[in-house]
Design a protein around this motif. Structure first.
Motif, PDB file in Angstrom:
ATOM      1  N   GLN A  19      -3.714  -6.479   9.908  1.00 54.99           N
ATOM      2  CA  GLN A  19      -3.061  -6.716   8.627  1.00 54.99           C
ATOM      3  C   GLN A  19      -3.819  -6.049   7.482  1.00 54.99           C
ATOM      4  O   GLN A  19      -3.212  -5.623   6.507  1.00 54.99           O
ATOM      5  N   ASP A  21      -5.010  -3.226   7.519  1.00 54.63           N
ATOM      6  CA  ASP A  21      -4.572  -1.830   7.500  1.00 54.63           C
ATOM      7  C   ASP A  21      -3.057  -1.703   7.345  1.00 54.63           C
ATOM      8  O   ASP A  21      -2.497  -0.641   7.578  1.00 54.63           O
ATOM      9  N   GLY A  22      -2.388  -2.805   7.005  1.00 52.74           N
ATOM     10  CA  GLY A  22      -0.949  -2.757   6.766  1.00 52.74           C
ATOM     11  C   GLY A  22      -0.101  -2.893   8.011  1.00 52.74           C
ATOM     12  O   GLY A  22       1.076  -2.564   8.002  1.00 52.74           O
ATOM     13  N   ASP A  24       0.499  -5.125  12.062  1.00 47.22           N
ATOM     14  CA  ASP A  24       0.470  -6.427  12.706  1.00 47.22           C
ATOM     15  C   ASP A  24       0.826  -6.235  14.183  1.00 47.22           C
ATOM     16  O   ASP A  24       1.216  -5.149  14.601  1.00 47.22           O
ATOM     17  N   GLY A  42       4.608  -2.591  11.239  1.00 47.55           N
ATOM     18  CA  GLY A  42       4.035  -2.082   9.991  1.00 47.55           C
ATOM     19  C   GLY A  42       3.424  -0.711  10.215  1.00 47.55           C
ATOM     20  O   GLY A  42       3.929   0.094  10.985  1.00 47.55           O
ATOM     21  N   HIS A  43       2.293  -0.460   9.558  1.00 42.35           N
ATOM     22  CA  HIS A  43       1.635   0.839   9.694  1.00 42.35           C
ATOM     23  C   HIS A  43       1.178   1.106  11.120  1.00 42.35           C
ATOM     24  O   HIS A  43       1.069   2.259  11.531  1.00 42.35           O
TER      25      HIS A  43
END
Length: 75
Positions: A19, A21-22, A24, A42-43
């Motif tokens: 999280q 690093d954006g 999950d 996410g990322h």
């Protein structure tokens, strides 16, 4: 057979790092063969390092804490 609840507890330990690093990780399933299926979101989903994160991070932690796990795959 490995319990999903135990897997989720271990995933919750790695989740803050992802999280940050954006991204999950979502637990999709634990098969009868003790293979854990997860989805990176996410990322993390589009990251070129996602396979390394999956194998060297998530799988290593899960197998160290739950030795019955045979492997982790992304779906």
């Amino acid at each position: 057979m490995v319990e999903k609840e135990k897997v989720q507890e271990v995933l919750n330990k790695v989740r803050p790092n992802l999280q940050a690093d954006g991204g999950d990780v979502v637990l999709v399933d634990v098969t009868e063969e003790d293979i854990v299926k997860v989805k990176l979101t996410g990322h993390c989903a589009g990251c070129p390092m996602s396979q390394m994160t999956l194998k060297n991070g998530i799988e290593r932690l899960l197998r160290s804490e739950i030795p019955d796990i045979k492997g982790v795959v992304g779906v």
